[in-house]
Design a protein around this motif. Sequence first.
Motif, PDB file in Angstrom:
ATOM      1  N   LEU A 148      37.658  39.429  32.215  1.00  0.00           N
ATOM      2  CA  LEU A 148      37.870  38.349  33.180  1.00  0.00           C
ATOM      3  C   LEU A 148      37.530  36.987  32.594  1.00  0.00           C
ATOM      4  O   LEU A 148      37.890  35.954  33.168  1.00  0.00           O
ATOM      5  CB  LEU A 148      37.022  38.587  34.435  1.00  0.00           C
ATOM      6  N   THR A 149      36.837  36.976  31.472  1.00  0.00           N
ATOM      7  CA  THR A 149      36.443  35.719  30.835  1.00  0.00           C
ATOM      8  C   THR A 149      37.335  35.377  29.650  1.00  0.00           C
ATOM      9  O   THR A 149      37.705  34.225  29.453  1.00  0.00           O
ATOM     10  CB  THR A 149      34.977  35.803  30.348  1.00  0.00           C
TER      11      THR A 149
ATOM     12  N   ASP B  46      44.481  43.159  43.066  1.00  0.00           N
ATOM     13  CA  ASP B  46      43.336  43.689  42.322  1.00  0.00           C
ATOM     14  C   ASP B  46      42.713  42.640  41.402  1.00  0.00           C
ATOM     15  O   ASP B  46      41.521  42.711  41.092  1.00  0.00           O
ATOM     16  CB  ASP B  46      43.736  44.920  41.506  1.00  0.00           C
ATOM     17  N   TRP B  47      43.521  41.681  40.944  1.00  0.00           N
ATOM     18  CA  TRP B  47      42.933  40.596  40.162  1.00  0.00           C
ATOM     19  C   TRP B  47      41.997  39.771  41.039  1.00  0.00           C
ATOM     20  O   TRP B  47      40.864  39.456  40.644  1.00  0.00           O
ATOM     21  CB  TRP B  47      44.024  39.695  39.562  1.00  0.00           C
ATOM     22  N   ILE B  48      42.450  39.453  42.247  1.00  0.00           N
ATOM     23  CA  ILE B  48      41.621  38.670  43.176  1.00  0.00           C
ATOM     24  C   ILE B  48      40.324  39.416  43.499  1.00  0.00           C
ATOM     25  O   ILE B  48      39.229  38.854  43.435  1.00  0.00           O
ATOM     26  CB  ILE B  48      42.384  38.364  44.472  1.00  0.00           C
ATOM     27  N   SER B  49      40.432  40.699  43.859  1.00  0.00           N
ATOM     28  CA  SER B  49      39.226  41.425  44.282  1.00  0.00           C
ATOM     29  C   SER B  49      38.258  41.607  43.118  1.00  0.00           C
ATOM     30  O   SER B  49      37.040  41.458  43.284  1.00  0.00           O
ATOM     31  CB  SER B  49      39.591  42.768  44.908  1.00  0.00           C
ATOM     32  N   ASN B  50      38.762  41.892  41.910  1.00  0.00           N
ATOM     33  CA  ASN B  50      37.866  42.022  40.763  1.00  0.00           C
ATOM     34  C   ASN B  50      37.221  40.690  40.401  1.00  0.00           C
ATOM     35  O   ASN B  50      36.022  40.632  40.115  1.00  0.00           O
ATOM     36  CB  ASN B  50      38.623  42.577  39.546  1.00  0.00           C
TER      37      ASN B  50
ATOM     38  N   ALA C 177      40.075  32.137  38.063  1.00  0.00           N
ATOM     39  CA  ALA C 177      40.985  31.920  36.944  1.00  0.00           C
ATOM     40  C   ALA C 177      42.273  32.699  37.191  1.00  0.00           C
ATOM     41  O   ALA C 177      42.255  33.774  37.787  1.00  0.00           O
ATOM     42  CB  ALA C 177      40.333  32.381  35.648  1.00  0.00           C
ATOM     43  N   VAL C 178      43.395  32.140  36.727  1.00  0.00           N
ATOM     44  CA  VAL C 178      44.694  32.774  36.982  1.00  0.00           C
ATOM     45  C   VAL C 178      45.494  32.881  35.677  1.00  0.00           C
ATOM     46  O   VAL C 178      46.135  31.925  35.247  1.00  0.00           O
ATOM     47  CB  VAL C 178      45.504  31.981  38.026  1.00  0.00           C
ATOM     48  N   PRO C 179      45.469  34.040  35.034  1.00  0.00           N
ATOM     49  CA  PRO C 179      46.357  34.268  33.882  1.00  0.00           C
ATOM     50  C   PRO C 179      47.789  34.503  34.371  1.00  0.00           C
ATOM     51  O   PRO C 179      48.048  34.549  35.582  1.00  0.00           O
ATOM     52  CB  PRO C 179      45.784  35.545  33.256  1.00  0.00           C
ATOM     53  N   SER C 180      48.698  34.722  33.454  1.00  0.00           N
ATOM     54  CA  SER C 180      50.052  35.104  33.829  1.00  0.00           C
ATOM     55  C   SER C 180      50.015  36.480  34.487  1.00  0.00           C
ATOM     56  O   SER C 180      49.085  37.267  34.274  1.00  0.00           O
ATOM     57  CB  SER C 180      50.952  35.138  32.602  1.00  0.00           C
TER      58      SER C 180
ATOM     59  N   GLN D  29      47.595  39.668  33.782  1.00  0.00           N
ATOM     60  CA  GLN D  29      46.838  40.310  34.852  1.00  0.00           C
ATOM     61  C   GLN D  29      47.088  41.818  34.850  1.00  0.00           C
ATOM     62  O   GLN D  29      46.146  42.620  34.946  1.00  0.00           O
ATOM     63  CB  GLN D  29      47.227  39.723  36.212  1.00  0.00           C
ATOM     64  N   HIS D  30      48.347  42.205  34.748  1.00  0.00           N
ATOM     65  CA  HIS D  30      48.691  43.636  34.698  1.00  0.00           C
ATOM     66  C   HIS D  30      47.969  44.330  33.539  1.00  0.00           C
ATOM     67  O   HIS D  30      47.374  45.406  33.702  1.00  0.00           O
ATOM     68  CB  HIS D  30      50.200  43.808  34.520  1.00  0.00           C
ATOM     69  N   ALA D  31      48.057  43.720  32.352  1.00  0.00           N
ATOM     70  CA  ALA D  31      47.475  44.339  31.164  1.00  0.00           C
ATOM     71  C   ALA D  31      45.955  44.461  31.294  1.00  0.00           C
ATOM     72  O   ALA D  31      45.365  45.482  30.929  1.00  0.00           O
ATOM     73  CB  ALA D  31      47.845  43.519  29.930  1.00  0.00           C
ATOM     74  N   ILE D  32      45.314  43.425  31.808  1.00  0.00           N
ATOM     75  CA  ILE D  32      43.852  43.447  31.977  1.00  0.00           C
ATOM     76  C   ILE D  32      43.453  44.494  33.007  1.00  0.00           C
ATOM     77  O   ILE D  32      42.503  45.259  32.808  1.00  0.00           O
ATOM     78  CB  ILE D  32      43.349  42.048  32.382  1.00  0.00           C
ATOM     79  N   LEU D  33      44.187  44.544  34.114  1.00  0.00           N
ATOM     80  CA  LEU D  33      43.851  45.495  35.178  1.00  0.00           C
ATOM     81  C   LEU D  33      44.053  46.944  34.741  1.00  0.00           C
ATOM     82  O   LEU D  33      43.374  47.845  35.230  1.00  0.00           O
ATOM     83  CB  LEU D  33      44.663  45.187  36.430  1.00  0.00           C
ATOM     84  N   LEU D  34      44.991  47.172  33.804  1.00  0.00           N
ATOM     85  CA  LEU D  34      45.151  48.519  33.263  1.00  0.00           C
ATOM     86  C   LEU D  34      43.890  48.957  32.529  1.00  0.00           C
ATOM     87  O   LEU D  34      43.444  50.106  32.642  1.00  0.00           O
ATOM     88  CB  LEU D  34      46.353  48.572  32.313  1.00  0.00           C
ATOM     89  N   ARG D  35      43.284  48.033  31.774  1.00  0.00           N
ATOM     90  CA  ARG D  35      42.028  48.330  31.081  1.00  0.00           C
ATOM     91  C   ARG D  35      40.920  48.626  32.090  1.00  0.00           C
ATOM     92  O   ARG D  35      40.140  49.562  31.918  1.00  0.00           O
ATOM     93  CB  ARG D  35      41.622  47.139  30.208  1.00  0.00           C
TER      94      ARG D  35
END
Length: 433
Positions: free
Chosen positions: A189-190, A333-337, A371-374, A378-384
């Motif tokens: 997230l950072t 899920d990006w927002i909640s995380n 923070a708002v990535p593309s 977001q998809h790639a990070i949330l998969l991790r």
Amino acid sequence: MSEWIHCQLSDVCDFFIGGTPSRNQPEFWATPPNGSPWLAISDLKSKFLWGSKEHITELGALSSNVKIIPSDSIVMSFKLSIGRAGITKKAMYCNEAIAFFKPFQSELDSRWLYHAIPRAAEKVVTDSAVKGATLNKKKIAEIPLHLPPLNEQVGLATVLDTLDTQIQKTEALIAKLEKVKEGLLHDLLTRGIDENGRLRPSPAQAPELYKESPLGLIPREWGIGSLGDLSTSSVIGPFGSDLVASDYRSAGVPVVFVRDVVSKMFTWKSDVYVDNQKAASLSAHDAVGGDVLLTKMGLPPCIACTYPSEFPEGIITADIVRLRPDKSRVLPDWISNYANSEHVAAQVRGITSGVTRPKVTLGDVRSLKVAVPSLEDQHAILLRVSEASRRVILARASLSKLLSEKSGLMNDLLTGRVRVTPLLDQAQATTPE
């Protein structure tokens, strides 16, 4: 089972009660490592006990006339939380709400007593004892035991101890996985990930990849947005008389409370509903799959989760904020995380600073920045994140299975419905190395 006997605890065991030295006498209390550990009910949190951070001196022990509890002794609380048991791992004292036991070695195995006494103690809890949440010496002495022969006690304890070892190792694994997940989540997230799908180098390693923002350093490609701007709608639950206990039903449209959110994942514990007519009148406060729910109150407030798509449409209560993310810009899920991260927690602390009972308003929640990535990032990070969560979930499922297995075995073995002898080989074969 003809060789099993029914007896009382006092028939096969001596027991002693602890005490608490006067708090007004500083010479009764010591700073570790001086003195000996002193045990309170709040310290009975695990099977093996090391005492609390509070130590008492020999003079303090004499003042309350308490005996030293040897290492590897069984102790049990008999006030407030009756039957909570543990095994001391060093010599210590205990307070007056705890008893410790000295089994007659030819008749009672202490490890068997550890497993048997919590359930046995429940049988002497009367209505008056429940109200006062306490047992007296007479009641402790009368605790009934269904006692197998000594060799079976040892075998039974071996089976249950083996399961305890597996449970403790699984709990340790869960704690480790949770810590790894927390660290990974913070980094993702950072720092996000690079074009190769790897964690982006840290600002110290590659400062040119980052920029200053209200959230601190973030990757140069990322933007910043408020939760209000990133949502197509945001509401709180109904006020006052719009939703009261008399509206609740045993079936219908689910009602979502703070307790369903505080685990940082949606876990519906409430089992409360309203009928369809009432739900229609409260449709402005609905929750559907993909919404983000945040708590308005608590320690701390603003714990968030994503409302699952497989769960029926529900109605939120007054102490919840519901956001409906603009999915063209941000994933739920990006927002909640991110809302559960330190980046947002710091903002919440700033809002609630100096308040005895921290609470946020709808306006406060809307103002929180993330923070708002593309969307691709977001998809790639949330998969991790999802993979790390999956490992924790699998470990928790394994723990639940072990706990269920232990509960079933205790029901069978402690009553004699299943004899322990056939299980010993199996237990020894599955003992973790």
